[in-house]
Design a protein around this motif. Structure first.
Motif, short mmCIF file in Angstrom:
data_model
loop_
_atom_site.label_atom_id
_atom_site.label_comp_id
_atom_site.label_asym_id
_atom_site.label_seq_id
_atom_site.Cartn_x
_atom_site.Cartn_y
_atom_site.Cartn_z
N SER A 3 0.84 -1.21 0.00
CA SER A 3 0.00 0.00 0.00
C SER A 3 0.87 1.25 0.00
N GLN A 34 -7.48 0.71 -0.32
CA GLN A 34 -7.65 -0.52 0.45
C GLN A 34 -8.79 -0.35 1.46
N ASP A 93 -5.96 -1.42 -4.98
CA ASP A 93 -5.33 -1.88 -3.74
C ASP A 93 -6.27 -2.84 -3.01
N GLU A 94 -5.98 -4.11 -3.13
CA GLU A 94 -6.76 -5.18 -2.51
C GLU A 94 -8.26 -5.03 -2.76
N ALA A 102 -4.86 -4.92 5.92
CA ALA A 102 -3.84 -4.40 6.84
C ALA A 102 -3.95 -2.90 6.91
#
Ligand code: ADP
Ligand code: MG
Length: 649
Positions: free
Chosen positions: A431, A473, A562-563, A649
């Motif tokens: 990230s 994320q 991002d994810e 995370a």
């Protein structure tokens, strides 16, 4: 069409005609004075509502802008010999310029600090008006005569009509503005300043423009104020007025032209309210009823807690009972304001108009205007031919947080048309790496090149403008905007009409086109049928997909995800995979951070594996999967994790 206009605008037209006709029937200078003041405060509060309501900032400078505008108009007439229109122009300009100058440093601040900055500005402004007595007459005050209108002196009704016309013009201009891209940007930046920048809209410039605009309306109101009273004193524009103005906006209801107007009526009536006991009792009783209605509704719907429902009832009850008990209500005015403000803030957070609007919309049931049909996707996202050249290059990129080397010398090359996977254990710096690329963080060292040219650093906005778009994320949607508005806001190249024409309502055509284009993107992610749903009310999966559609509206050279699968249920993961495939078919390059190895294998042309901020392997998914370093650092641990839902995370 006409019926629709009447339905939507009927109340406004009727209200305007009623207000305009009053001087014809009522020949009472006191009433006329109140009405004139109502229009002036209406303009002032519409301006204040831009910062307090739309930008969500506590602005304590509006009373000062009223004063500065008033003095500017007065001096334009007495010193420079301007006519009324010229003087009003000067008032607006003063508000605009000083508002802009104040906003530049102040709007870099947040919350209470911004409020303090505006507070210091008002103190400074009133001191200057007071002390510069060579120009302003100081505490003695400044007298002026209302200039003629083409040789005709304005009589009281004439001046009232002028003020009413000004209010109507301001009203229309603001309605056009708020319905445009500008209004969406104002709302968006309150929900997520980060995403507003990342979508290339520019949080700061919209904040400054909004504040300057609101201040210029303060200046205009000041000009009218000067010509209304024809006598000015600096102490009229200090803290007392400021508190009352805030009270007006909060009471009336934020983010609403009607709320501002309603708030202005309350402010104008306040002195009468306090000096006329009968009126006081009527209004307090009405307030009590409102508090009971709002409280019991909240209670039944379980949207408010008992205390929240009861406290305003008690406060308004105190007002009713207290009104009979005290000798002179005027002596108690600060306590009365306090009780009123308390009741509204606790019991009616949307203000009185906000509360009423819920009933009114149900009463009128205006169907939302029909949506245009979606544009052809080929027009929105033209197919890109990719020559497999280099699109993005990271050269020894570093980003440290204190002692934490989150990204520690990453070199990576992303080729055009590829889906480039970025994998690694939690906390390995994925990230952070994309946050540096996209400008959320400035790099500690190293370079990021897009098509061989260095990307701007440390500015989401500039990087977005350079052709990089992203999702987050942790979702960064504009929750209060509809899905459609979320995508429209980000639409690149759709908005070209300059501000003055937007104010005149000439941006509707481009708005329609942006709508049609946005629908095509919503269709791509399967959300076309939920175009009108507020982003915050969508399911979690749909919110993730909406963020992708919004990022696509930037028509990016590079899309960073991002994810996107974090927290998605299995069926949604399949939908996501097919969405990413569609995007790839259009030739858009992507960086994909992903934990599910099967998804990575299915989608990615190249995979970079990082651990502790450094690249440990690079190659096709199959190659890196067999790499012993990757198995040791990541896959051994992720094998169990990939089945379970990965923890963001
Ligand atoms: P990943 O996305 O791979 O899970 P991150 O890039 O989020 O990893 O984090 C990498 C490391 O940098 C972690 O140790 C994290 O605690 C740290 N980090 C990330 N962002 C910040 C920040 N804003 N301030 C301080 N430390 C940070
Ligand atoms: Mg991460």
């Amino acid at each position: 069409m006409l019926k629709r206009i009447l339905l939507l605008r009927g109340t406004e037209i009727i209200a305007l005609m009623l207000l305009a006709s009053i001087p014809l029937t009522v020949n009472n200078s006191y009433v006329l004075g109140l009405l004139t003041l109502l229009t002036i405060y209406g303009i002032l509060l519409i301006g204040l509502d831009v910062t307090v309501g739309y930008l969500g900032q506590v602005n304590l400078a509006q009373a000062a802008f009223l004063g500065l505008g008033a003095y500017a108009a007065a001096l334009s007439v007495t010193v420079l010999g301007f006519g009324m229109m010229g003087a009003l122009g000067v008032s607006m300009l003063i508000g605009l310029v000083l508002g802009g100058l104040l906003a530049f440093p102040a709007l870099r601040l947040e919350g209470p600090q911004f409020a303090l900055a505006t507070l210091s500005f008002s103190a400074l402004a009133t001191t200057v008006l007071n002390e510069w007595d060579g120009l302003t007459g100081g505490a003695q005050g400044l007298s002026l005569n209302r200039p003629d209108f083409f040789g005709h002196a304005y009589d009281a009704p004439g001046f009232y009509w002028l003020c009413l016309i000004m209010l109507a013009l301001v009203w229309m201009a603001m309605r056009n503005l708020l319905a445009s891209q500008w209004g969406r940007a104002f709302e968006a930046l309150r929900d997520s300043p980060i995403a507003t920048d990342a979508m290339g809209v520019g949080t700061f410039r919209h904040k400054v423009a909004g504040f300057a605009l609101g201040s210029s309306l303060g200046g205009l109101a000041g000009g009218l104020y000067a010509f209304n009273f024809q006598y000015l004193q600096p102490q009229s524009f200090t803290y007392d007025l400021m508190v009352i103005l805030l009270l007006g906006v909060v009471l009336g209801g934020r983010k609403s032209l009607w709320g501002a107007f309603f708030g202005a009526s309350l402010i104008v009536l306040l002195p009468n309210l306090l000096s006329n006991r009968l009126l006081f009792e009527i209004i307090s009783a009405a307030g009590l009823l409102l508090a009971v209605a709002a409280g019991s509704r909240g209670w039944m719907k379980k949207t408010t807690r008992p205390f929240q429902a009861l406290a305003p009832v008690v406060a308004m009850g105190l007002l009713v009972v207290g009104g009979f008990m005290v000798e002179n209500t005027e002596n108690w005015r600060k306590a009365i304001f306090a009780l009123m403000l308390f009741s509204v803030v606790v019991g009616l957070p949307d203000g009185i108009m906000g509360f009423a609007a819920r009933y009114l919309t149900r009463l009128f049931r205006i169907a939302p205007s029909t949506l245009p049909s979606a544009s052809n996707l080929d027009d929105v996202l033209p197919l890109k031919q990719s020559d497999n050249g280099v699109l993005l290059e990271l050269k020894d990129l570093k980003r440290y947080f204190g002692g934490v080397k989150a990204v520690d010398g990453i070199c990576m090359t992303v080729r055009k048309g590829h889906v480039h996977g970025l994998i690694g254990p939690n906390g390995s710096g994925k990230s952070t790496a994309v946050n540096v690329i996209s400008g959320l963080y400035a790099p500690t060292a190293g370079e990021v090149l897009l098509l061989g040219i260095a990307l701007p650093t440390g500015s989401l906005f500039k990087v977005a403008r350079a052709g990089v778009s992203r999702t987050f994320q942790n979702l960064q949607l504009f929750g209060e905007l509809s899905a459609l508005d979320n995508v429209m806001l980000a639409m690149k190249g759709a908005y070209r009409v300059p501000l003055p024409l937007v104010l005149l309502g000439l941006s509707k055509a481009e708005g329609h086109r942006a709508q049609a284009d946005a629908l095509a993107l919503l269709e791509l992610v399967g959300l076309k049928d939920q175009a009108r749903v507020h982003a915050k009310d969508l399911t979690y999966g749909s919110q993730r997909f909406l963020e992708i559609a919004r990022a696509l509206a930037r028509k990016p050279e590079l899309l960073i995800l991002d994810e996107p699968a974090a927290g998605l249920a299995h069926p949604d993961v399949s939908v996501l995979v097919s969405i990413i495939k569609t995007i790839r078919q259009r030739g858009i390059t992507m960086i994909l951070i992903e934990h599910h190895m099967d998804v990575v294998s299915e989608l990615c042309d190249v995979v970079t594996v990082i651990d502790s901020g450094q690249v440990i392997a690079q190659g096709t998914a199959d190659e890196v999967k067999r790499d012993p370093k990757v198995i040791k650092a990541y896959l051994g641990a992720a094998a169990d994790e990939a089945d379970a839902t990965p923890v963001p995370a």
